[in-house]
Design an enzyme around this catalytic site. Structure first.
Site, PDB file in Angstrom:
ATOM      1  N   PHE A   8     121.432 -36.451  51.666  1.00  0.00           N
ATOM      2  CA  PHE A   8     120.863 -36.911  52.933  1.00  0.00           C
ATOM      3  C   PHE A   8     121.860 -37.761  53.708  1.00  0.00           C
ATOM      4  O   PHE A   8     122.440 -38.701  53.169  1.00  0.00           O
ATOM      5  CB  PHE A   8     119.627 -37.786  52.684  1.00  0.00           C
ATOM      6  N   ASP A   9     122.025 -37.432  54.981  1.00  0.00           N
ATOM      7  CA  ASP A   9     122.657 -38.342  55.924  1.00  0.00           C
ATOM      8  C   ASP A   9     121.689 -39.506  56.103  1.00  0.00           C
ATOM      9  O   ASP A   9     120.502 -39.387  55.778  1.00  0.00           O
ATOM     10  CB  ASP A   9     122.892 -37.592  57.237  1.00  0.00           C
TER      11      ASP A   9
END
Length: 217
Positions: A8-9
Site C-alpha cells: 500500500f502507498d
C-alpha cells in the site's frame, strides 16, 4: 486470496494528507520567495518524493531541493503530519483483507519515521506486517521503485507474482512495474483515471470498499 502480499502507498491511498502536505510545501516555497495563491495547485506534489517535486515542478537544483525539503520538514515535523485523515471505509477494508490472510505492507515515498508515526496515530499499524518508507532525507531510498524493492527485501519476498501494489499516482504504477509488480489504482486519491490508465494500472477502484472486494476472496 488473489495475492499473498498487498503493498500500500500511504498518501492519497490510505490517508488524505492534503492539508498537512500543501501547507508545509507552501511554507517551504515561501522561504524561497515563492508565494502560493491557491494550495489546491500543490496537490501535484502529493505522491512523488519531496526533493523530486521541488526539482520537477519548480526547477530547483539538487542543493535547493534539499534545502526546500528541510524547510518543509520544519513545519511537517511539528504539525503537518497530523493534518491528515483516514479515508472513509479504509480501516474496514484493511481489516477485511488482513483477516482473509493477506500480508499488508506499507510502501511509501514518505520518510519511514513519519509513515510509522501516522499509521500508529490512526491505529492502522496493527493491520500491517511491515511499514516501509523512504530513508530520512530521501537520498538513498526515495523513489517508489527503491521503496518497493526495499519492502520486498525486508520481507523476504522473491515471487513478485504473489504481490500487488495499491496506489493513487502514476509513480506507484511505474515504480512497481519496474520490479514486475502490477498495480491497482485508486480514484479517490490525487491521480485521475487518465493518469493511472496511461501509466499502466491493472485495475481502477473508486472506494476502499471496492478495493477490498476486488482483492478479497
Amino acid at each position: 486470496m488473489r495475492y499473498r502480499y498487498i503493498l500500500f502507498d500511504l498518501d492519497g491511498t490510505v490517508t488524505n494528507p492534503k492539508e498537512g502536505i500543501t501547507k508545509s510545501f507552501a511554507y517551504a516555497l515561501e522561504s524561497f520567495g515563492i508565494k502560493t495563491e491557491n494550495r489546491d495547485e500543490l496537490c501535484k506534489v502529493i505522491g512523488p518524493p519531496l526533493t523530486q517535486s521541488f526539482r520537477e515542478f519548480y526547477g530547483f537544483t539538487k542543493e535547493q531541493a534539499l534545502l526546500g525539503a528541510a524547510k518543509y520538514r520544519e513545519r511537517y515535523e511539528k504539525i503537518g503530519w497530523a493534518e491528515n485523515e483516514v479515508y472513509e471505509g479504509m480501516e474496514e477494508a484493511l481489516a477485511a483483507l488482513s483477516s482473509q490472510g493477506a500480508e499488508l505492507i506499507l510502501a511509501t515515498s514518505k520518510p519511514e519515521r513519519f509513515a510509522v508515526r501516522i499509521m500508529e496515530h490512526f491505529g492502522l499499524a496493527k493491520y500491517f506486517t511491515a511499514l516501509c518508507g523512504a530513508d530520512d532525507y530521501a537520498q538513498n531510498r526515495s523513489t517508489k521503485e527503491e521503496v518497493v524493492r526495499y519492502a520486498l527485501e525486508q520481507n523476504g519476498i522473491t515471487d513478485v507474482g504473489e504481490v500487488i501494489m495499491v496506489g493513487d499516482r502514476k509513480y506507484d504504477v511505474t515504480g512497481a512495474a519496474a520490479l514486475g509488480i502490477k498495480t491497482v489504482g485508486v480514484l479517490y486519491g490525487f491521480g485521475d483515471e487518465k493518469e493511472l490508465t496511461e501509466a499502466g494500472a491493472l485495475h481502477l477502484v473508486k472506494t476502499p470498499r471496492e478495493l477490498a472486494e476486488y482483492l478479497g476472496v
